[in-house]
Design a protein around this motif. Sequence first.
Motif, PDB file in Angstrom:
ATOM      1  N   TYR A 274       4.632  -8.131  25.742  1.00  0.00           N
ATOM      2  CA  TYR A 274       5.855  -7.691  26.422  1.00  0.00           C
ATOM      3  C   TYR A 274       6.842  -7.087  25.414  1.00  0.00           C
ATOM      4  O   TYR A 274       7.380  -5.994  25.621  1.00  0.00           O
ATOM      5  CB  TYR A 274       6.533  -8.879  27.115  1.00  0.00           C
ATOM      6  CG  TYR A 274       5.965  -9.308  28.444  1.00  0.00           C
ATOM      7  CD1 TYR A 274       4.595  -9.295  28.708  1.00  0.00           C
ATOM      8  CD2 TYR A 274       6.804  -9.769  29.449  1.00  0.00           C
ATOM      9  CE1 TYR A 274       4.094  -9.715  29.928  1.00  0.00           C
ATOM     10  CE2 TYR A 274       6.311 -10.187  30.673  1.00  0.00           C
ATOM     11  CZ  TYR A 274       4.952 -10.173  30.911  1.00  0.00           C
ATOM     12  OH  TYR A 274       4.458 -10.587  32.118  1.00  0.00           O
ATOM     13  N   VAL A 275       7.097  -7.831  24.345  1.00  0.00           N
ATOM     14  CA  VAL A 275       8.076  -7.402  23.343  1.00  0.00           C
ATOM     15  C   VAL A 275       7.637  -6.097  22.683  1.00  0.00           C
ATOM     16  O   VAL A 275       8.446  -5.175  22.483  1.00  0.00           O
ATOM     17  CB  VAL A 275       8.262  -8.509  22.297  1.00  0.00           C
ATOM     18  CG1 VAL A 275       9.074  -8.006  21.105  1.00  0.00           C
ATOM     19  CG2 VAL A 275       8.940  -9.729  22.916  1.00  0.00           C
ATOM     20  N   ARG A 276       6.365  -6.007  22.352  1.00  0.00           N
ATOM     21  CA  ARG A 276       5.848  -4.819  21.666  1.00  0.00           C
ATOM     22  C   ARG A 276       5.987  -3.573  22.529  1.00  0.00           C
ATOM     23  O   ARG A 276       6.427  -2.518  22.047  1.00  0.00           O
ATOM     24  CB  ARG A 276       4.381  -5.059  21.294  1.00  0.00           C
ATOM     25  CG  ARG A 276       3.678  -3.875  20.657  1.00  0.00           C
ATOM     26  CD  ARG A 276       2.248  -4.260  20.299  1.00  0.00           C
ATOM     27  NE  ARG A 276       1.533  -4.811  21.439  1.00  0.00           N
ATOM     28  CZ  ARG A 276       0.887  -4.072  22.338  1.00  0.00           C
ATOM     29  NH1 ARG A 276       0.880  -2.756  22.239  1.00  0.00           N
ATOM     30  NH2 ARG A 276       0.237  -4.641  23.352  1.00  0.00           N
ATOM     31  N   ARG A 277       5.629  -3.672  23.812  1.00  0.00           N
ATOM     32  CA  ARG A 277       5.690  -2.488  24.662  1.00  0.00           C
ATOM     33  C   ARG A 277       7.116  -2.068  24.962  1.00  0.00           C
ATOM     34  O   ARG A 277       7.436  -0.878  24.998  1.00  0.00           O
ATOM     35  CB  ARG A 277       4.931  -2.731  25.967  1.00  0.00           C
ATOM     36  CG  ARG A 277       3.415  -2.814  25.817  1.00  0.00           C
ATOM     37  CD  ARG A 277       2.808  -1.670  25.014  1.00  0.00           C
ATOM     38  NE  ARG A 277       3.065  -0.356  25.538  1.00  0.00           N
ATOM     39  CZ  ARG A 277       2.130   0.405  26.129  1.00  0.00           C
ATOM     40  NH1 ARG A 277       0.903  -0.043  26.299  1.00  0.00           N
ATOM     41  NH2 ARG A 277       2.433   1.620  26.540  1.00  0.00           N
ATOM     42  N   ILE A 278       8.009  -3.022  25.184  1.00  0.00           N
ATOM     43  CA  ILE A 278       9.402  -2.657  25.430  1.00  0.00           C
ATOM     44  C   ILE A 278      10.020  -2.050  24.167  1.00  0.00           C
ATOM     45  O   ILE A 278      10.702  -1.018  24.225  1.00  0.00           O
ATOM     46  CB  ILE A 278      10.194  -3.883  25.909  1.00  0.00           C
ATOM     47  CG1 ILE A 278       9.695  -4.327  27.301  1.00  0.00           C
ATOM     48  CG2 ILE A 278      11.681  -3.572  25.952  1.00  0.00           C
ATOM     49  CD1 ILE A 278      10.270  -5.649  27.766  1.00  0.00           C
TER      50      ILE A 278
END
Length: 271
Positions: A49-53
Amino acid sequence: MLDVRRLFVRERAELLALLRSLSAEDWARETVCPGWDVHDVVGHVLNDYVRRISGSRDGFAGATFANDETLPSYLARTNDEFVRAARQCSPELMIELLGHLGPELDRLWAGFDLTAPAPLDVSWAGPGRSPAWLDIAREYTEFWVHQQQIRDAVGRPGADQPELVHPVLDTFLRGLPHALREVERPHGTAVRVVVTGPSGGTWHAVSDEGRWRMAGDETELSAGATVTMRPDDLWRLGTRGITVAEARRRADAEGDPALVEAVTALLAVVA
């Protein structure tokens, strides 16, 4: 084109309900991911989640490659770094973060032009630029598979409705041309993959001027090989939850042995 964006909300709701029901002992159960327990797999999903956002919304490049580091080794290192750090987070906090960041990720996907080049190419589907819809579908499979790994570890089946499972199988089977790339056959040679049950269907790949391509619904093709598998066996093969040898033992196959071997070595993760 496969548009899975509406499924993220439902998959995440299933995941969060599962996580809220787990005991402390469940969070410590080992999973099929080597060295990772349930807490670690949840930490890895949070990392996704963090990486894609950070990358797609904010344009932040994130960790850099070390000297001579390959993509698989880079991913293994950076994934492990985040998972180790997430061991400092309580289950309650990770559930809260997933619930908070999920809608932001949904808004991100909603703004994508599905036919535009993907921010992240899907290497296991072949060389060249991937379309955005395939990148998003790959992320859906990532989340769904990790949820199933957690469910396996704690003995809680679920999130297995056909409308959630079929897109995973469909996405993975977009890797058929890449899996067949080293097998040369005359133009028009077809391979048929049949996945049984309500989540399944029939997929074809066809040799076309020295390359393989997906053949859509061209069911009139005479297949040089047919491989029939159960849904669980296919997705576990693609993510190496079972070995190639075990997948071949469980499959029903007929026709050209080289084509059968290529299909039953399908890989749908970076490795």
